[in-house]
Design an enzyme around this catalytic site. Structure first.
Site, PDB file in Angstrom:
ATOM      1  N   MET A 119       0.829  -1.198   0.000  1.00 45.61           N
ATOM      2  CA  MET A 119       0.000   0.000   0.000  1.00 45.61           C
ATOM      3  C   MET A 119       0.869   1.256   0.000  1.00 45.61           C
ATOM      4  O   MET A 119       1.984   1.249   0.526  1.00 45.61           O
ATOM      5  CB  MET A 119      -0.910   0.013   1.228  1.00 45.61           C
ATOM      6  CG  MET A 119      -1.954  -1.093   1.223  1.00 45.61           C
ATOM      7  SD  MET A 119      -3.144  -0.898  -0.103  1.00 45.61           S
ATOM      8  CE  MET A 119      -4.223  -2.284   0.224  1.00 45.61           C
ATOM      9  N   CYS A 120       0.363   2.317  -0.562  1.00 45.94           N
ATOM     10  CA  CYS A 120       1.096   3.567  -0.692  1.00 45.94           C
ATOM     11  C   CYS A 120       0.923   4.430   0.558  1.00 45.94           C
ATOM     12  O   CYS A 120       0.157   4.117   1.460  1.00 45.94           O
ATOM     13  CB  CYS A 120       0.597   4.323  -1.917  1.00 45.94           C
ATOM     14  SG  CYS A 120       0.560   3.340  -3.440  1.00 45.94           S
TER      15      CYS A 120
END
Length: 265
Positions: free
Chosen positions: A1-2
């Site tokens: 995930m960013c």
């Protein structure tokens, strides 16, 4: 995930949030504390607003921690509204066109999350885009697609409705294909005047989102706090839609549009 961070308020240097704090976005690119993976090294980007209606945009495939150009730009550029993102790819190659934020006209957009089974659904979902918006597509990510779909659903006139309809469309296509609508969407977008954010997940496990007022009197939205010593951070609840304007912040429940029920009615 960013990981991502956004700001609206009195003009300040980007480094105040992006690179200078102890747990800045650059620090989170190699040592995130609230993501599935600690490393977000598949590129980065910043979109900032100045005197022109459209945002400035700088993106690259280098890890944020290893690009001296990013450090220099953040020291020199000041803005009243900006979006910044470090990427951990869940789909799409590592290329500049796949780095967030994405921009179209006066709009900018960034995202943490994914459309489940994107590879199986991509052809059906992209058929929802009108030709003019499909032709704007530069990369291959589900994130850029979501941005363009929101534009197609009326982002210019109705940001909340456009987001609800876009999420509803993705859910409908997944279900019609016999797949679970495994959608995780913690997104931030702006038209240069207002900062909007959305926290949603079809399984109830939405990626994290926090907000706080800055010493300058502005307001931040972040994937995770960049200053752990500050006590003013508030978690944005799941299934929420946030709007930040110069005069304050509003928060309302987010419910995806249901096109199936509309057809039955």
């Amino acid at each position: 995930m960013c990981r991502w961070a956004a700001y609206l308020g009195p003009e300040l240097f980007l480094e105040t949030i992006v690179s200078a704090p102890c747990h800045s976005l650059v620090a989170q690119s190699h040592c995130a504390l609230e993501a599935k993976t600690a490393t977000n090294g598949d590129g980065f980007g910043i979109a900032w607003y100045g005197a022109r209606p459209e945002p400035g945009l700088y993106r690259d495939i280098l890890p944020a921690w290893s690009d001296p150009n990013l450090q220099s730009l953040c020291r020199q550029i000041s803005s009243r509204l900006f979006l910044a993102h470090v990427r951990a790819a869940t789909g799409g190659g590592t290329s500049r066109t796949n780095c967030h934020p994405f921009a179209s006209g006066r709009w900018s957009f960034m995202h943490n999350g994914q459309i489940g089974a994107w590879g199986k659904l991509r052809r059906r979902l992209e058929s929802l885009l009108p030709d003019a918006l499909y032709d704007q597509r530069q990369g291959t990510t589900d994130s850029e697609f979501l941005f363009l779909l929101m534009l197609a659903e009326g982002l210019d006139q109705d940001p909340f409705g456009a987001a609800a309809r876009a999420v509803g469309r993705v859910t409908e296509v997944a279900e019609s294909a016999g797949l679970s609508p495994d959608l995780k969407l913690t997104a931030c977008f702006s038209d240069g005047e207002t900062l909007w954010a959305l926290r949603h997940a079809s399984d109830g496990l939405a990626p994290t989102l926090y907000t706080a007022q800055t010493p300058s009197g502005g307001r931040c939205l972040v994937s995770e706090p960049f200053d752990r010593s500050q006590s003013g951070w508030q978690a944005v609840p799941p299934e929420s839609f946030v709007a930040i304007r110069p005069d304050g912040m509003t928060l309302r429940p987010f419910v995806p549009a249901s096109f199936r029920l509309a057809r039955i009615a």
